[in-house]
Design a protein around this motif. Sequence first.
Motif, PDB file in Angstrom:
ATOM      1  N   ARG A   4       0.829  -1.215   0.000  1.00  0.00           N
ATOM      2  CA  ARG A   4       0.000   0.000   0.000  1.00  0.00           C
ATOM      3  C   ARG A   4       0.861   1.261   0.000  1.00  0.00           C
ATOM      4  O   ARG A   4       0.547   2.239  -0.683  1.00  0.00           O
ATOM      5  CB  ARG A   4      -0.943  -0.019   1.202  1.00  0.00           C
ATOM      6  CG  ARG A   4      -2.059  -1.046   1.086  1.00  0.00           C
ATOM      7  CD  ARG A   4      -3.185  -0.750   2.050  1.00  0.00           C
ATOM      8  NE  ARG A   4      -2.797  -0.943   3.437  1.00  0.00           N
ATOM      9  CZ  ARG A   4      -2.905  -2.105   4.097  1.00  0.00           C
ATOM     10  NH1 ARG A   4      -3.368  -3.175   3.456  1.00  0.00           N
ATOM     11  NH2 ARG A   4      -2.553  -2.199   5.357  1.00  0.00           N
ATOM     12  N   PHE A  49      -3.438  -1.381 -10.500  1.00  0.00           N
ATOM     13  CA  PHE A  49      -4.463  -2.398 -10.698  1.00  0.00           C
ATOM     14  C   PHE A  49      -3.846  -3.699 -11.209  1.00  0.00           C
ATOM     15  O   PHE A  49      -4.222  -4.794 -10.782  1.00  0.00           O
ATOM     16  CB  PHE A  49      -5.543  -1.892 -11.653  1.00  0.00           C
ATOM     17  CG  PHE A  49      -6.566  -1.011 -10.997  1.00  0.00           C
ATOM     18  CD1 PHE A  49      -7.755  -1.539 -10.512  1.00  0.00           C
ATOM     19  CD2 PHE A  49      -6.336   0.336 -10.832  1.00  0.00           C
ATOM     20  CE1 PHE A  49      -8.696  -0.742  -9.888  1.00  0.00           C
ATOM     21  CE2 PHE A  49      -7.260   1.158 -10.218  1.00  0.00           C
ATOM     22  CZ  PHE A  49      -8.449   0.617  -9.729  1.00  0.00           C
ATOM     23  N   HIS A  58      -2.115  -5.724  -8.590  1.00  0.00           N
ATOM     24  CA  HIS A  58      -3.054  -6.439  -7.714  1.00  0.00           C
ATOM     25  C   HIS A  58      -3.876  -7.472  -8.484  1.00  0.00           C
ATOM     26  O   HIS A  58      -4.883  -7.980  -7.978  1.00  0.00           O
ATOM     27  CB  HIS A  58      -3.993  -5.442  -7.022  1.00  0.00           C
ATOM     28  CG  HIS A  58      -3.327  -4.656  -5.934  1.00  0.00           C
ATOM     29  ND1 HIS A  58      -2.561  -3.529  -6.190  1.00  0.00           N
ATOM     30  CD2 HIS A  58      -3.284  -4.841  -4.593  1.00  0.00           C
ATOM     31  CE1 HIS A  58      -2.097  -3.047  -5.048  1.00  0.00           C
ATOM     32  NE2 HIS A  58      -2.516  -3.826  -4.067  1.00  0.00           N
ATOM     33  N   ASP A 116      -5.698  -7.102 -11.250  1.00  0.00           N
ATOM     34  CA  ASP A 116      -6.899  -6.628 -11.937  1.00  0.00           C
ATOM     35  C   ASP A 116      -6.500  -6.010 -13.271  1.00  0.00           C
ATOM     36  O   ASP A 116      -5.986  -4.892 -13.324  1.00  0.00           O
ATOM     37  CB  ASP A 116      -7.632  -5.591 -11.076  1.00  0.00           C
ATOM     38  CG  ASP A 116      -8.946  -5.128 -11.705  1.00  0.00           C
ATOM     39  OD1 ASP A 116      -9.217  -5.484 -12.867  1.00  0.00           O
ATOM     40  OD2 ASP A 116      -9.696  -4.400 -11.034  1.00  0.00           O
ATOM     41  N   ARG A 137     -12.520   4.902  -8.787  1.00  0.00           N
ATOM     42  CA  ARG A 137     -12.407   3.465  -8.493  1.00  0.00           C
ATOM     43  C   ARG A 137     -11.289   3.192  -7.493  1.00  0.00           C
ATOM     44  O   ARG A 137     -11.412   2.328  -6.618  1.00  0.00           O
ATOM     45  CB  ARG A 137     -12.169   2.685  -9.789  1.00  0.00           C
ATOM     46  CG  ARG A 137     -13.361   2.644 -10.709  1.00  0.00           C
ATOM     47  CD  ARG A 137     -14.515   1.856 -10.084  1.00  0.00           C
ATOM     48  NE  ARG A 137     -14.132   0.487  -9.831  1.00  0.00           N
ATOM     49  CZ  ARG A 137     -14.265  -0.505 -10.718  1.00  0.00           C
ATOM     50  NH1 ARG A 137     -14.780  -0.253 -11.926  1.00  0.00           N
ATOM     51  NH2 ARG A 137     -13.903  -1.729 -10.418  1.00  0.00           N
ATOM     52  N   LEU A 138     -10.185   3.932  -7.617  1.00  0.00           N
ATOM     53  CA  LEU A 138      -9.052   3.722  -6.716  1.00  0.00           C
ATOM     54  C   LEU A 138      -9.402   4.121  -5.285  1.00  0.00           C
ATOM     55  O   LEU A 138      -8.913   3.521  -4.328  1.00  0.00           O
ATOM     56  CB  LEU A 138      -7.849   4.526  -7.217  1.00  0.00           C
ATOM     57  CG  LEU A 138      -6.471   4.163  -6.669  1.00  0.00           C
ATOM     58  CD1 LEU A 138      -6.160   2.690  -6.931  1.00  0.00           C
ATOM     59  CD2 LEU A 138      -5.412   5.045  -7.304  1.00  0.00           C
ATOM     60  N   SER A 139     -10.287   5.121  -5.144  1.00  0.00           N
ATOM     61  CA  SER A 139     -10.680   5.571  -3.810  1.00  0.00           C
ATOM     62  C   SER A 139     -11.496   4.511  -3.069  1.00  0.00           C
ATOM     63  O   SER A 139     -11.627   4.575  -1.842  1.00  0.00           O
ATOM     64  CB  SER A 139     -11.491   6.871  -3.915  1.00  0.00           C
ATOM     65  OG  SER A 139     -12.732   6.645  -4.572  1.00  0.00           O
ATOM     66  N   ARG A 140     -12.034   3.542  -3.791  1.00  0.00           N
ATOM     67  CA  ARG A 140     -12.828   2.486  -3.155  1.00  0.00           C
ATOM     68  C   ARG A 140     -11.986   1.284  -2.727  1.00  0.00           C
ATOM     69  O   ARG A 140     -12.519   0.318  -2.166  1.00  0.00           O
ATOM     70  CB  ARG A 140     -13.912   1.998  -4.119  1.00  0.00           C
ATOM     71  CG  ARG A 140     -14.861   3.095  -4.574  1.00  0.00           C
ATOM     72  CD  ARG A 140     -15.781   2.566  -5.666  1.00  0.00           C
ATOM     73  NE  ARG A 140     -16.515   3.643  -6.314  1.00  0.00           N
ATOM     74  CZ  ARG A 140     -17.211   3.499  -7.440  1.00  0.00           C
ATOM     75  NH1 ARG A 140     -17.269   2.310  -8.025  1.00  0.00           N
ATOM     76  NH2 ARG A 140     -17.847   4.525  -7.964  1.00  0.00           N
ATOM     77  N   THR A 141     -10.695   1.317  -3.010  1.00  0.00           N
ATOM     78  CA  THR A 141      -9.814   0.199  -2.656  1.00  0.00           C
ATOM     79  C   THR A 141      -9.029   0.536  -1.387  1.00  0.00           C
ATOM     80  O   THR A 141      -9.058   1.667  -0.892  1.00  0.00           O
ATOM     81  CB  THR A 141      -8.822  -0.094  -3.796  1.00  0.00           C
ATOM     82  OG1 THR A 141      -7.887   0.994  -3.899  1.00  0.00           O
ATOM     83  CG2 THR A 141      -9.548  -0.248  -5.121  1.00  0.00           C
ATOM     84  N   ASP A 142      -8.300  -0.449  -0.880  1.00  0.00           N
ATOM     85  CA  ASP A 142      -7.400  -0.231   0.255  1.00  0.00           C
ATOM     86  C   ASP A 142      -5.951  -0.430  -0.186  1.00  0.00           C
ATOM     87  O   ASP A 142      -5.121  -0.943   0.556  1.00  0.00           O
ATOM     88  CB  ASP A 142      -7.739  -1.184   1.402  1.00  0.00           C
ATOM     89  CG  ASP A 142      -7.599  -2.653   1.005  1.00  0.00           C
ATOM     90  OD1 ASP A 142      -7.470  -2.930  -0.208  1.00  0.00           O
ATOM     91  OD2 ASP A 142      -7.621  -3.516   1.900  1.00  0.00           O
ATOM     92  N   TRP A 143      -5.647   0.005  -1.411  1.00  0.00           N
ATOM     93  CA  TRP A 143      -4.323  -0.219  -1.988  1.00  0.00           C
ATOM     94  C   TRP A 143      -3.355   0.923  -1.717  1.00  0.00           C
ATOM     95  O   TRP A 143      -2.202   0.847  -2.129  1.00  0.00           O
ATOM     96  CB  TRP A 143      -4.438  -0.422  -3.496  1.00  0.00           C
ATOM     97  CG  TRP A 143      -5.253  -1.612  -3.888  1.00  0.00           C
ATOM     98  CD1 TRP A 143      -5.635  -2.640  -3.076  1.00  0.00           C
ATOM     99  CD2 TRP A 143      -5.776  -1.899  -5.167  1.00  0.00           C
ATOM    100  NE1 TRP A 143      -6.372  -3.558  -3.778  1.00  0.00           N
ATOM    101  CE2 TRP A 143      -6.484  -3.133  -5.076  1.00  0.00           C
ATOM    102  CE3 TRP A 143      -5.738  -1.252  -6.399  1.00  0.00           C
ATOM    103  CZ2 TRP A 143      -7.129  -3.704  -6.158  1.00  0.00           C
ATOM    104  CZ3 TRP A 143      -6.381  -1.817  -7.483  1.00  0.00           C
ATOM    105  CH2 TRP A 143      -7.073  -3.039  -7.361  1.00  0.00           C
TER     106      TRP A 143
END
Length: 452
Positions: A89, A155, A158, A160, A215-221
Amino acid sequence: MTATDSSRPALGRVLWRQTWPMAIGVLALLGFQLVDSAFIARLGTAPLAAQSFTFPLSFLIIGVQVGMGIAIAALISRAMGAGEALQARRLGSLVLLVGMSVMACLTLLLWALQTPIFTRLGADAATRELIRGYWAPQLLAAWVGALLYFGYSLFRAHGDTRLPGKLMVMTSFINLLLDPLLIFGLGPWPGLGLPGAAWATTIAFAVGAVVLGQRLSRTDWLARRGLSAELRRSAPVFAGIAGPAMISQLMPPLAAMLAISTVAALGESAVAAWGLASRLETLSLMVVLAMTMSLPPWLGRCYGGGDWAQIHRLMRLALRVVVVWQLALGLLMALASSGVAQLLAGSPEVRDELALLIRFLLPSYAALGVCMIVVSAGNALGWPMRAMLMSGARLFAFYLPCLWLGSRLGGLTGLAAGAALGNLMAGVASWLVLRRILASPHRRPALSAGEG
């Protein structure tokens, strides 16, 4: 049937699932670049030649961003393979912050140095004036596109590949809609000409960046804490991968500059045809380019886990796919070269020269694809220096000498034949090097290791 044999169909399906979204995305992305050139060709040979002179510098920008993307994808995938999710992260946050800053500095530098650079490449005063109006929005498009690419790298690291593929298609479709409107105008609204193509790309990439950010804001990456310490700790490892990877990626732009200088001596129509052929080259290599994006994170996880048997199987499968696909596509394009050139080029002279380039170059991309896969894998498998040396040998020991000698002996025909021969020699050399590397015994390298 052995366990290895029974695993091959499953391995092929996984490789297909990882690669096809990126292949479609690359097809769309490179397709709209080819469409850009086809629209610009309708403006005349001079604007098309002006755009062609910018290709080496555009490749330079792409080379820097790809080198950084390779390094960060390798580090993140290795961290994930070793179970270090928090480090992955932190690395994800760093690539966005550092990447945006580096690319901003590079684009500003290329704007400031445009006159001496394009003069050295062989552009005359009238062509440089055409380039000036196009170069500013094109550099802005390049910066936004780099931001998108770094997001894609996260992405892909990970696992995706679907979202990057979908966004590539979306941005390509937006660009396709905007191109004729901004280049030629509509009704009472006049077109912008050559700069319109760059503005269309800028708008398309900006829309893609907004969607990617959501979309990136919805991940924990990503992480907000510990970035400074992670930067100090990972910078040497990052530099050990990114440095050789960037040099490997910067060699093609340098070679492109030298190549277009050679082509410029053959006339404006030859430069225009070479520019179209360059766009067609990247489009025809869509499967290879998709694999260079989807394969390294997978290889990196195997590298982090010490699974060299899986690495061997992956590389054998990838190389078979590349050779069969590129050879079949190249021969088909060579047979259809006259029709393809008719579709893309404006003037009859440019069409004839483009058809000639297609016949020689497209089949040779089977060998070029082998070299690209080997170089890409090298950066994920802990031998970035070897990958850099292979990339350098391809361009400066095989491709450029054969291209230059061919142009001296046979004009454009000799140049095309020489470039094809250089690609073939590079592919064979890369395959021999890969066989030697993978035949040697391996120990599981540490996460922070460099050359393995």
